[in-house]
Design an enzyme around this catalytic site. Sequence first.
Site, mmCIF file in Angstrom:
data_model
loop_
_atom_site.group_PDB
_atom_site.id
_atom_site.type_symbol
_atom_site.label_atom_id
_atom_site.label_comp_id
_atom_site.label_asym_id
_atom_site.label_seq_id
_atom_site.Cartn_x
_atom_site.Cartn_y
_atom_site.Cartn_z
ATOM 1 N N LYS A 53 0.803 -1.224 0.000
ATOM 2 C CA LYS A 53 0.000 0.000 0.000
ATOM 3 C C LYS A 53 0.840 1.280 0.000
ATOM 4 O O LYS A 53 0.380 2.332 -0.434
ATOM 5 C CB LYS A 53 -0.944 0.017 1.205
ATOM 6 C CG LYS A 53 -2.076 -0.986 1.132
ATOM 7 C CD LYS A 53 -3.360 -0.322 0.713
ATOM 8 C CE LYS A 53 -4.561 -1.218 0.607
ATOM 9 N NZ LYS A 53 -4.492 -2.565 1.136
ATOM 10 N N SER A 78 -8.932 1.306 8.510
ATOM 11 C CA SER A 78 -8.460 0.772 9.786
ATOM 12 C C SER A 78 -7.254 -0.107 9.531
ATOM 13 O O SER A 78 -6.696 -0.698 10.435
ATOM 14 C CB SER A 78 -9.566 -0.026 10.469
ATOM 15 O OG SER A 78 -10.024 -1.026 9.593
ATOM 16 N N ASN A 80 -3.930 -1.224 6.425
ATOM 17 C CA ASN A 80 -2.634 -0.823 5.897
ATOM 18 C C ASN A 80 -2.659 0.504 5.144
ATOM 19 O O ASN A 80 -1.655 1.210 5.099
ATOM 20 C CB ASN A 80 -2.094 -1.928 4.984
ATOM 21 C CG ASN A 80 -1.663 -3.158 5.780
ATOM 22 O OD1 ASN A 80 -1.250 -3.041 6.926
ATOM 23 N ND2 ASN A 80 -1.785 -4.331 5.166
ATOM 24 N N GLN A 83 -1.806 3.452 7.456
ATOM 25 C CA GLN A 83 -0.378 3.605 7.729
ATOM 26 C C GLN A 83 0.385 4.061 6.493
ATOM 27 O O GLN A 83 1.354 4.817 6.592
ATOM 28 C CB GLN A 83 0.188 2.295 8.265
ATOM 29 C CG GLN A 83 -0.364 1.973 9.648
ATOM 30 C CD GLN A 83 -0.022 0.564 10.095
ATOM 31 O OE1 GLN A 83 1.153 0.223 10.201
ATOM 32 N NE2 GLN A 83 -1.031 -0.247 10.336
ATOM 33 N N TYR A 115 3.336 7.346 12.948
ATOM 34 C CA TYR A 115 3.834 7.942 11.704
ATOM 35 C C TYR A 115 3.490 9.420 11.628
ATOM 36 O O TYR A 115 3.698 10.069 10.608
ATOM 37 C CB TYR A 115 3.257 7.221 10.483
ATOM 38 C CG TYR A 115 3.836 5.829 10.267
ATOM 39 C CD1 TYR A 115 5.208 5.631 10.205
ATOM 40 C CD2 TYR A 115 3.007 4.737 10.109
ATOM 41 C CE1 TYR A 115 5.738 4.361 9.999
ATOM 42 C CE2 TYR A 115 3.520 3.461 9.904
ATOM 43 C CZ TYR A 115 4.893 3.277 9.851
ATOM 44 O OH TYR A 115 5.410 2.026 9.647
ATOM 45 N N ASP A 172 4.633 -17.364 -16.812
ATOM 46 C CA ASP A 172 3.444 -17.960 -17.431
ATOM 47 C C ASP A 172 2.165 -17.535 -16.732
ATOM 48 O O ASP A 172 1.121 -17.379 -17.364
ATOM 49 C CB ASP A 172 3.551 -19.490 -17.386
ATOM 50 C CG ASP A 172 4.774 -19.982 -18.127
ATOM 51 O OD1 ASP A 172 4.952 -19.553 -19.293
ATOM 52 O OD2 ASP A 172 5.569 -20.745 -17.553
ATOM 53 N N GLY A 179 -8.701 -7.318 -3.156
ATOM 54 C CA GLY A 179 -9.658 -6.751 -2.209
ATOM 55 C C GLY A 179 -10.537 -5.819 -3.018
ATOM 56 O O GLY A 179 -11.477 -6.225 -3.690
ATOM 57 N N GLY A 182 -7.048 -2.689 -6.317
ATOM 58 C CA GLY A 182 -5.969 -1.760 -6.673
ATOM 59 C C GLY A 182 -4.699 -2.498 -7.077
ATOM 60 O O GLY A 182 -4.090 -2.195 -8.110
ATOM 61 N N GLU A 204 -9.439 -14.052 -4.212
ATOM 62 C CA GLU A 204 -10.259 -13.486 -3.134
ATOM 63 C C GLU A 204 -10.540 -14.540 -2.071
ATOM 64 O O GLU A 204 -10.485 -15.741 -2.345
ATOM 65 C CB GLU A 204 -11.632 -13.063 -3.689
ATOM 66 C CG GLU A 204 -11.607 -11.826 -4.530
ATOM 67 C CD GLU A 204 -12.993 -11.477 -5.047
ATOM 68 O OE1 GLU A 204 -13.358 -10.301 -4.977
ATOM 69 O OE2 GLU A 204 -13.713 -12.384 -5.529
ATOM 70 N N GLY A 208 -15.795 -13.914 0.412
ATOM 71 C CA GLY A 208 -15.971 -12.555 -0.110
ATOM 72 C C GLY A 208 -15.598 -12.481 -1.570
ATOM 73 O O GLY A 208 -14.712 -11.735 -1.950
ATOM 74 N N ASP A 210 -16.839 -11.156 -4.223
ATOM 75 C CA ASP A 210 -17.583 -10.152 -5.012
ATOM 76 C C ASP A 210 -16.916 -9.874 -6.354
ATOM 77 O O ASP A 210 -17.591 -9.642 -7.363
ATOM 78 C CB ASP A 210 -17.728 -8.853 -4.223
ATOM 79 C CG ASP A 210 -16.372 -8.263 -3.875
ATOM 80 O OD1 ASP A 210 -15.723 -8.797 -2.961
ATOM 81 O OD2 ASP A 210 -15.949 -7.309 -4.546
ATOM 82 N N LYS A 273 10.614 -18.860 6.452
ATOM 83 C CA LYS A 273 10.960 -18.022 7.609
ATOM 84 C C LYS A 273 10.399 -16.619 7.490
ATOM 85 O O LYS A 273 11.058 -15.630 7.807
ATOM 86 C CB LYS A 273 12.497 -17.958 7.800
ATOM 87 C CG LYS A 273 13.214 -19.270 7.612
ATOM 88 C CD LYS A 273 12.705 -20.367 8.541
ATOM 89 C CE LYS A 273 13.156 -21.739 8.069
ATOM 90 N NZ LYS A 273 12.365 -22.820 8.722
ATOM 91 N N SER A 304 1.381 -9.828 -0.394
ATOM 92 C CA SER A 304 1.005 -8.409 -0.320
ATOM 93 C C SER A 304 1.388 -7.700 0.964
ATOM 94 O O SER A 304 1.560 -6.481 0.968
ATOM 95 C CB SER A 304 -0.490 -8.258 -0.570
ATOM 96 O OG SER A 304 -1.214 -9.017 0.383
#
Length: 320
Positions: A53, A78, A80, A83, A115, A172, A179, A182, A204, A208, A210, A273, A304
Amino acid sequence: MQLPTYDDVVAAAARIQGHAHHTPVLRSATADARWDAQFFFKCENFQRMGAFKFRGAFNALSKFDATQRQAGAIAFSSGNHAQAVALSARLLGMPALIVMPQDAPAAKLAATRGYGAEVVLYDRFTEDREALTLRLAVERGMTLIPPYDHPDVIAGQGTAAKELFEETGPLDRLYMCTGGGGLTSGSALAARALAPQCKVYGVEPEAGNDGQQSLRAGRIVHIPVPKTIADGAQTQHLGAYTFGIIRRDVDDILTATDAQLVEAMRFFAERMKMVVEPTGCLAFAGACTDAAAIKGARVGVIISGGNVDLARYAELLATR
Ligand SMILES: *Cc1c(COP(=O)(O)O)cnc(C)c1O
């Protein structure tokens, strides 16, 4: 409506250069052997503030003119995106105001304030956050940056896939989480320009789907807030820009169950890890459900983000 293009992704890459991390592309011999494929993991869990993001937010805020910079940026989120806007504003020396629900996790409120952003809380049950945000935007002259349905946000998100293809050469198949779309639409712009033969899939949460429904229906389908551990993909609908690109450039949207997300999360922890948040596991989980198709293929997977409360993370990994 003018959809963003790959040229906008290239311009975004120049703007974020030196500010966003050029995240690593990791390999896993275990994954390759288990699925008889070649995986290339683009690790946005190592991005600044812990998710892709930052790319879209920084690109969007970098384009502000002098008047916009003076007043700053406003966003409601609320997760990412909050921030990402807060950190980008601080780096660019402008104010940021984030509208967050009163019951948002304390760690997220603290991170956003950490931040340097001002946080305005609202009551999810009695207040309309969009109306509140729009009122504050007008009162303070601030520019609203939505989490996904904005050309500059989409172009910024597309820089992750651009870096991936530049590093790996043609792939390939490319998988990423969906979500509001984007990341998916930006990645699709990069894929179509850099690897025209590459098949592109959004993934997805099954609860959800959609976006999948929207592709099938040929129009944006709205759903109630889905119940899933993938909190970054609890969006109720795609946007006008993101759907415009996805319907043109994305081959399909797949789904993954919460149990499959936990499996992927365990794989990343145990074998690679890495701490990956549940939403960040969608792309890999989706690719693995596509086992016959990925056999023998060069497969790009965008991880992501990695922002997950550690107590919650331990709890999820403990479930079998
Ligand atoms: C926001 C977010 C998503 C979903 O991205 P969209 O652009 O809304 O599709 C996926 N994973 C993480 C970690 C996110 O923060």
